[in-house]
Design an enzyme around this catalytic site. Structure first.
Site, PDB file in Angstrom:
ATOM      1  N   SER B  43       0.844  -1.191   0.000  1.00  0.00           N
ATOM      2  CA  SER B  43       0.000   0.000   0.000  1.00  0.00           C
ATOM      3  C   SER B  43       0.889   1.254   0.000  1.00  0.00           C
ATOM      4  CB  SER B  43      -0.931  -0.053   1.217  1.00  0.00           C
ATOM      5  OG  SER B  43      -2.075   0.715   1.001  1.00  0.00           O
ATOM      6  N   ASP B 294      -8.003  -6.065  -5.960  1.00  0.00           N
ATOM      7  CA  ASP B 294      -7.693  -4.910  -5.110  1.00  0.00           C
ATOM      8  C   ASP B 294      -8.013  -3.610  -5.845  1.00  0.00           C
ATOM      9  OD1 ASP B 294      -6.664  -3.110  -3.327  1.00  0.00           O
ATOM     10  OD2 ASP B 294      -4.560  -3.564  -3.771  1.00  0.00           O
ATOM     11  N   HIS B 319      -5.747  -6.781  -1.500  1.00  0.00           N
ATOM     12  CA  HIS B 319      -4.696  -5.816  -1.166  1.00  0.00           C
ATOM     13  C   HIS B 319      -3.465  -6.517  -0.577  1.00  0.00           C
ATOM     14  CE1 HIS B 319      -3.588  -1.664  -0.951  1.00  0.00           C
ATOM     15  NE2 HIS B 319      -3.570  -1.571   0.360  1.00  0.00           N
TER      16      HIS B 319
END
Lengths: 360, 360
Positions: B43, B294, B319
């Site tokens: 991320s 994601d 994710h």
């Protein structure tokens, strides 16, 4: 300059400014949108050029970093003055040894009022030497003069730091051919003549001002601030491998001077951390050119790191000679250097065009 | 948090901190001096990992950037919510269309006091809906819930943002199988059940709090500040290619919100300028992995840029699934991804060792 605004005086800020400027120019100049940009700079500008390619490779397709001492932060502190000395040594017999002997001669003259007066008159100083501080500043001024002469030892008349004759070190050295038997007076008279090569080539100087060395137009105070923050370049002399009075590198004293002047202290290791020191082979499309007469070669990248991070040595070249206009007195080396540099530029532009095509 | 300290909350500062930390660890940890370092993150942490390799390649030998949306600043604003919607569409028939129909149903219920009361009870809200602002916040909370479900749509029970069952989108969608003939009441009851999959998988929630979505522990306010300065990620919905109420991207409104909250306005173009946008092929040794479930894949690097700036697609991955522990329910794709990633790591370490040898 206030500390508030000086905060913006950093190499990182300069690089960011360049990146924003280039983006803006590409957006606003007709036809510039898809034009590859090549960063070209000499000295600190060369460092910025190399770093711009390192940190913003999408901004510039490549960089020519001429006489860019990006390793000056980490090389042995004596290298710089060793190169200065070498220039004087090879320019004529007894030249660097004459300068080496001048420092104690100055001290001996400085011991008496007559000696001080004689030196002030002989050097044609605008402000006569009166105190030990004056003598200290006088010697520092001489030392910087020799450094500058080495930096601008070009093969033709030029006016970079000062208007100078061709091969100014050789010209200055004509006044410095003393053997060990010369008197202090002879020696210092020779020094005064050699110094005039730098300060009075045109004959226009009414007197010599020891608070000026011709670099004021380069923004010395700004550079001093940068050296007091992130551009810490250790320098030292030992009087043996160089022709200067021994002075070890004293980081603490330097840091204190910075604090007294600007209220800041240097981050000694930051330049290596942020720009990678010698570990720069992950980058690409950078030329490091260095002249072997230039004291700043001591902090230069003089060996190629990869196929596209390359070093070019300019034999007989002083400070970024390759960036100067062509001249009939250019040595063969710098002509070849410029040709090679342009060949790299063309390759980078071809690469960039391929990238643009594959993206569209 | 004061503006004075928030000044340090920038990606550039984070990268500099990492570089200084790594240098310090190498100096102080026995045996670490010559150990190559690999940056790994997911991320925003993946963005930092990639950028660390880009900006400080002497600091890390390579980077694994998992689900790192470094292009989110420049991709079309609707992509993110389009992927969210796609996840619900493929998870079961009528799921995304049920959610798309829920927004006007909510508005119809919100038109009466009875409707508001019914929704508050049916959703088990901690604070009953009373005003149009409450309803607005309620819908935003629902929207973020669907986003989060898509992000953590892992193939096994997990607890990243919330404790959740395996394939939580599919589980939520079991409650959202409505065809066009369903009543508003049926539809919203289904929505309330689907939402509970996210907020009450454990059965421990006494009521649902619309001011929480489970991401508070990730430092939402800090990220909001960063999005208000340099991390500007345009987002929009149109209700057609996505299942949300249409809302165009409004930079000015966003900027005003930033100014009212923090006293700062975003630099819309800075992220692309500083990190190069799509033009990152001059860099090396970076893996960008992205799962096709994601939503952040919308801003991810999904095509290899060069031999050493490579993209890996994780089929059926949410994710940064590849950064999670091995699990017996891992899809084949993520097992292969991890193997490939480790192979790159080993190659980078070999490279770094060669560099170290050639330097010594």
């Amino acid at each position: 300059m206030s500390a508030k605004h000086l905060n913006y005086l950093s190499s990182e800020q300069a690089l960011a400014d360049f990146a924003v400027l280039i983006k803006d120019l590409k957006k606003t100049l007709p036809g510039a949108q898809k034009s590859p940009v090549i960063a070209i700079g000499g000295s600190y500008g060369g460092m910025l050029a190399a770093w711009l390619r390192m940190k913003y490779p999408s901004s510039v397709a490549g960089a020519l970093a001429a006489s860019a001492p990006i390793l000056q932060f980490i090389v042995p502190c004596g290298e710089f003055y060793r190169v200065v000395t070498h220039d004087f040594t090879i320019s004529s017999a007894n030249c660097s040894s004459s300068i080496r002997r001048s420092w104690p001669a100055i001290e001996r003259f400085a011991a008496t009022a007559e000696g001080l007066q004689w030196m002030s008159l002989t050097f044609g100083l605008c402000a006569p030497l009166k105190s030990p501080e004056d003598v200290f500043a006088f010697k520092a001024w001489l030392q910087e003069t020799w450094v500058n002469l080495a930096m601008v030892d070009y093969p033709y008349e030029a006016n970079f730091l000062q208007p100078l004759p061709a091969w100014p070190v050789k010209v200055a050295c004509k006044h410095l051919q003393f053997t060990a038997g010369a008197s202090d007076r002879e020696l210092l008279y020779g020094i005064s003549q050699a110094v005039r090569v730098y300060y009075n080539h045109t004959g226009a100087a009414a007197c010599l001002n020891t608070s000026q060395t011709g670099t004021s137009s380069l923004g010395y105070l700004g550079w001093f601030y940068q050296s007091c923050t992130e551009m810490v370049m250790p320098m030292c002399t030992d009087g043996i491998q160089d022709m200067f009075e021994p002075e070890p590198w004293n980081f603490q004293a330097f840091s204190d001077e910075c604090f007294n002047t600007f209220g800041v202290r240097p981050r000694q290791d930051w330049a290596e951390t942020v720009y990678g020191g010698r570990d720069i082979r992950a980058h690409s499309n950078i030329i490091f050119s260095n002249g072997n007469l230039d004291p700043w070669i001591s902090g230069g990248v003089t060996h190629s790191m990869s196929e596209s991070v390359v070093a070019i040595l300019v034999d007989g070249g002083a400070h970024h000679l390759d960036l100067r206009y062509n001249n009939e007195h250019d040595p063969e080396s710098v002509i070849k250097t410029r040709t090679l540099e342009v060949r790299y530029f063309k390759e980078w532009i071809r690469q960039a065009a391929r990238t643009l095509r594959s993206e569209s």
